[in-house]
Design a protein around this motif. Structure first.
Motif, mmCIF file in Angstrom:
data_model
loop_
_atom_site.group_PDB
_atom_site.id
_atom_site.type_symbol
_atom_site.label_atom_id
_atom_site.label_comp_id
_atom_site.label_asym_id
_atom_site.label_seq_id
_atom_site.Cartn_x
_atom_site.Cartn_y
_atom_site.Cartn_z
ATOM 1 N N SER A 9 -13.350 5.811 13.796
ATOM 2 C CA SER A 9 -12.518 6.457 12.781
ATOM 3 C C SER A 9 -11.444 7.299 13.453
ATOM 4 C CB SER A 9 -13.373 7.325 11.848
ATOM 5 O OG SER A 9 -13.999 8.352 12.587
ATOM 6 N N GLY A 10 -10.311 7.421 12.786
ATOM 7 C CA GLY A 10 -9.223 8.217 13.310
ATOM 8 C C GLY A 10 -9.119 9.560 12.614
ATOM 9 N N GLY A 59 -1.357 23.891 7.315
ATOM 10 C CA GLY A 59 -1.409 22.574 7.913
ATOM 11 C C GLY A 59 -1.978 21.531 6.956
ATOM 12 N N THR A 60 -2.095 20.318 7.460
ATOM 13 C CA THR A 60 -2.652 19.198 6.700
ATOM 14 C C THR A 60 -3.431 18.315 7.653
ATOM 15 O OG1 THR A 60 -2.114 17.339 5.272
ATOM 16 C CG2 THR A 60 -0.556 17.823 7.029
ATOM 17 N N ARG A 61 -4.392 17.540 7.100
ATOM 18 C CA ARG A 61 -5.240 16.696 7.918
ATOM 19 C C ARG A 61 -5.546 15.414 7.158
ATOM 20 N NH1 ARG A 61 -10.647 19.453 9.567
ATOM 21 N NH2 ARG A 61 -10.954 19.206 7.320
ATOM 22 N N SER A 62 -5.647 14.279 7.872
ATOM 23 C CA SER A 62 -5.928 12.999 7.231
ATOM 24 C C SER A 62 -6.551 12.059 8.242
ATOM 25 C CB SER A 62 -4.640 12.389 6.658
ATOM 26 O OG SER A 62 -4.884 11.104 6.142
ATOM 27 N N ASP A 63 -7.337 11.106 7.715
ATOM 28 C CA ASP A 63 -7.910 10.072 8.568
ATOM 29 C C ASP A 63 -6.921 8.940 8.833
ATOM 30 O OD1 ASP A 63 -10.262 11.489 8.650
ATOM 31 O OD2 ASP A 63 -11.168 10.405 6.962
ATOM 32 N N VAL A 64 -5.836 8.930 8.042
ATOM 33 C CA VAL A 64 -4.811 7.893 8.188
ATOM 34 C C VAL A 64 -3.475 8.587 8.446
ATOM 35 C CG1 VAL A 64 -3.668 5.920 7.131
ATOM 36 C CG2 VAL A 64 -6.083 6.382 6.624
ATOM 37 N N PHE A 65 -2.785 8.184 9.493
ATOM 38 C CA PHE A 65 -1.550 8.864 9.878
ATOM 39 C C PHE A 65 -0.495 8.755 8.787
ATOM 40 C CE2 PHE A 65 2.621 9.019 11.892
ATOM 41 C CZ PHE A 65 2.522 10.262 12.503
ATOM 42 N N SER A 66 -0.424 7.626 8.073
ATOM 43 C CA SER A 66 0.602 7.442 7.043
ATOM 44 C C SER A 66 0.404 8.383 5.868
ATOM 45 C CB SER A 66 0.615 5.987 6.565
ATOM 46 O OG SER A 66 -0.656 5.644 6.012
#
Length: 462
Positions: A115-116, A308-315
């Protein structure tokens, strides 16, 4: 209850901080007037004071020294360093803002399913300057910047005085060397007369031996003067920032003007000497160091915040939910084995040292001007008597030479007159050099016509 406890802790600290402001010290009162010379006048040396010697060559040498001298260049570089330190100290009064972008990928080896993780953040932190430590650091850095600027002006003043003194020394040695050569020619001419008298039976071998000894002594005196002139010329070239090879001067000491003496007002002396202004700036920096050292004993409060912000998908990193974090921290030194108090004591002791150095420097400044004026006054009176001595010794030598040629007097009288003339010419040249160098010393002790630029005055008052 918490507010009451915090107030009870903070109030005594505020009282201590308010009661520890460094005490400003005033310099010794200036004298009402100078004891020697023409006394105090409102006239001060011009910025380019060396022009009063009426020597275009000296002016050209001064320009070379100011453009190429390594010590002056190093002092200018120290100003650049102090400017950078002042900017660094001023930055502590503003928040620190950081941006970050992180990316990572994790999983179990040989099992797949990795997972990313991606995150972006913008954070800021700011230390509340309750006790004025950051402001004091900025004030101290600005004071050090002023001190560096004054140091450069002090180096420039020392350099111009050194160039003038060394240039005068070179011309004096060239003049003395020329006098020695002329006296050698004179001694050789007398030797020829003595040899002719001995051949004609009118002179004695003793007269011949004595005059040959005079010629040998005169020849021996030329080489040391030539070496001294070379050494002085090399020293002058180094002050100009150039190699001594091929360096020559063309001026003559007798052609230079002897400037009029000016004393200035004692009450203005301290403001017209860059070395004294440098001492004052160092004192201000030391007072700021005390404030910083005392503030280190008190609590420090730091505010922090992040968005800030965080996500498992860069898009989807910048389209998801925003995260934030704010906080505050208070830190109070409890135990440091007395290091902070020792630092405070060190800063206070350093200020006391600088105060005594400043007081000593101001007393010395007043004394230097009076001694310079006294020296000029004494040398002027001495020059009057020396001119009379030189005129009489020249007349005595002319008469003694004529009497010896006519056989009316012996060689001893001529030799004595010759030696007196040589010594009088030597003393006359040395006295002229001393008078000019004494005036250079006066210009230096008066600050060399230096006046503080308006921008430095404004910076010192902030």
């Amino acid at each position: 209850m918490m507010k009451r406890t915090l107030l009870s802790l903070t109030l005594p600290v505020l009282l201590v901080a308010c009661g520890t402001t460094p005490v400003q010290q005033t310099p010794p009162a200036p004298p009402e007037g100078w004891e020697y010379g023409l006394g105090a006048t409102e006239a001060w040396p011009a910025r380019h004071w060396w022009l009063s010697f009426a020597s275009p060559e000296l002016d050209a040498l001064m320009q070379q020294a100011q453009a190429n001298n390594p010590d002056l260049g190093a002092a200018a570089a120290r100003i650049l360093q102090a400017e950078a330190q002042a900017r660094m100290a001023g930055a502590s009064l503003l928040p620190n803002v950081d941006a970050g972008l992180d990316a990572g990928r994790s999983g179990i080896v040989d099992q797949g399913g990795a997972s990313g993780s991606y995150s972006a953040s913008l954070g800021a932190s700011y230390e509340l300057d309750f006790w004025g430590a950051n402001r004091a650091q900025r004030a101290g850095a600005r004071a050090n910047l002023l001190a560096s600027a004054y140091d450069r002006e002090t180096v420039a003043l020392t350099l111009t005085a050194g160039v003038a003194n060394t240039y005068l020394q070179v011309l004096s040695l060239q003049e003395r060397l020329e006098i020695a050569r002329l006296n050698l020619e004179l001694a050789e001419e007398i030797l020829r007369v003595v040899e002719a008298r001995v051949r004609n039976g009118a002179g004695t071998p003793l007269d011949l031996a004595r005059q040959r000894a005079v010629v040998a002594r005169q020849r021996a005196s030329v080489e040391p003067l030539r070496q001294q002139e070379r050494d002085a010329r090399a020293a002058l070239a180094l002050l100009l920032g150039r190699t001594p090879q091929g360096f020559q001067t063309e001026g003559r000491l007798a052609a230079l003007a002897i400037p009029e003496v000016m004393g200035g007002l004692p009450s203005e002396l301290l403001a017209r000497r860059p070395d004294i202004r440098q001492q004052e700036a160092r004192l201000r920096a030391a007072e700021a160091d005390i404030v910083v050292a005392r503030a280190a004993l008190f609590p420090s409060v730091r505010l922090t915040g992040a968005l800030g912000t965080r996500s498992d998908v860069f898009s989807e990193l910048f389209s998801g939910d925003l995260l934030y974090n704010v906080g505050a921290s208070l830190t109070q030194p409890i135990f440091n084995a007395g290091r902070l108090r020792a630092q405070r004591d060190l800063s206070e002791a350093r200020q006391l040292e600088l105060l005594e150095q400043y007081r000593g420097a101001t007393l010395q400044a007043f004394a230097e001007v009076d001694l310079a004026l006294s020296n000029i006054e004494t040398l002027a009176e001495q020059a009057f008597q020396q001119d009379e001595e030189l005129a009489q010794t020249r007349r005595a030598f002319t008469l003694a030479e004529a009497r010896y040629r006519e056989g009316a007097d012996d060689l001893l009288s001529l030799l004595d007159a010759q030696q007196s003339l040589y010594q009088a010419e030597e003393n006359n040249g040395l006295l002229r050099l001393a008078r000019m160098q004494a005036i250079v010393t006066l210009y230096r002790t008066l600050g060399g016509g230096w006046q503080e630029p308006v921008e430095q005055v404004s910076a010192a008052e902030e």
